[in-house]
Design an enzyme around this catalytic site. Structure first.
Site, PDB file in Angstrom:
ATOM      1  CG  ASP A   1      52.013  61.644   0.887  1.00 23.70           C
ATOM      2  OD1 ASP A   1      51.038  62.278   0.416  1.00 23.70           O
ATOM      3  OD2 ASP A   1      52.916  62.200   1.543  1.00 23.70           O
TER       4      ASP A   1
ATOM      5  CE  LYS B   1      55.264  56.992  -0.828  1.00 22.53           C
ATOM      6  NZ  LYS B   1      55.370  57.057   0.651  1.00 22.53           N
TER       7      LYS B   1
END
Length: 212
Positions: A136, A118
């Site tokens: 997220d 991420k």
């Protein structure tokens, strides 16, 4: 226009120039800010880094700060003990293995302490405007709730979303998808109290139709 294209067209009207809300001055401070932002609000990170980045905006300067002193700057941030260790280790590795230069390669980025998939996606998307999506909590929740795609984990959502946006959107708009979803989740489709009455995509939202 497809439903997916229409949703992002409306997001573009709502947020015509979306951007990461973390404050940074160069690629290094951006990467550090992203590492610090895990499970923490951007506002909290910006408050902590306002003073930190005045004295440590390069790997070399951050190493001089050291783990214990770094903690005093970021103590209000969640998981600050581990993050301080990761940031110093990240800085040391940048110098020892990458000559102080943050690699642009996706896989190389993930070899740095504290940098996962991420974080690497958000960094490359924000700094280099690559069409990547950092999944997220906001992106994961909204992708499933709105009906963009169904995914049981962040990686599954990321892969499905990327297929959709490459098919339905221009490359320029594809670069904004992650930002649009984060901003929509942060300010409109809030986890606890979604503002459905003022939502621009309420008529297209699978969650709204299903009463979720």
């Amino acid at each position: 226009m497809s439903k997916i294209a229409e949703i992002f067209s409306r997001f573009k009207q709502q947020f015509p120039a979306p951007k990461c809300e973390l404050n940074y001055t160069n690629d290094y401070t951006l990467l550090v800010a992203i590492v610090l932002s895990a499970q923490t609000t951007d506002a909290s990170v910006n408050k902590a880094t306002a003073e930190l980045f005045k004295i440590a905006d390069t790997p070399e300067k951050m190493i001089q700060v050291g783990v214990e002193r770094l903690k005093t700057y970021i103590h209000q941030i969640g998981l600050y003990n581990n993050k301080a260790v990761h940031i110093i280790a990240l800085s040391e590795k940048l110098i020892s293995e990458f000559k102080g230069i943050i690699p642009r390669d996706f896989d190389a980025l993930q070899t740095l302490p504290g940098v996962g998939r991420k974080t690497a996606n958000v960094f490359l998307n924000t700094y280099y405007h690559e069409p990547r999506i950092g999944v997220d909590t906001h992106v994961f929740r909204l992708a499933n709730k709105i009906g963009l795609c169904n995914g049981k984990n962040p990686l599954e959502v990321e892969k499905k979303l990327m297929v959709l946006v490459k098919k339905e959107l221009s490359e320029e708009d594809a670069c904004s998808v992650g930002h649009w979803l984060v901003l929509h989740g942060r300010y409109v489709c809030k986890a606890q109290k979604p503002l459905c009455d003022t939502c621009l995509i309420a008529d297209l939202c699978a969650g709204k139709k299903n009463g979720k």
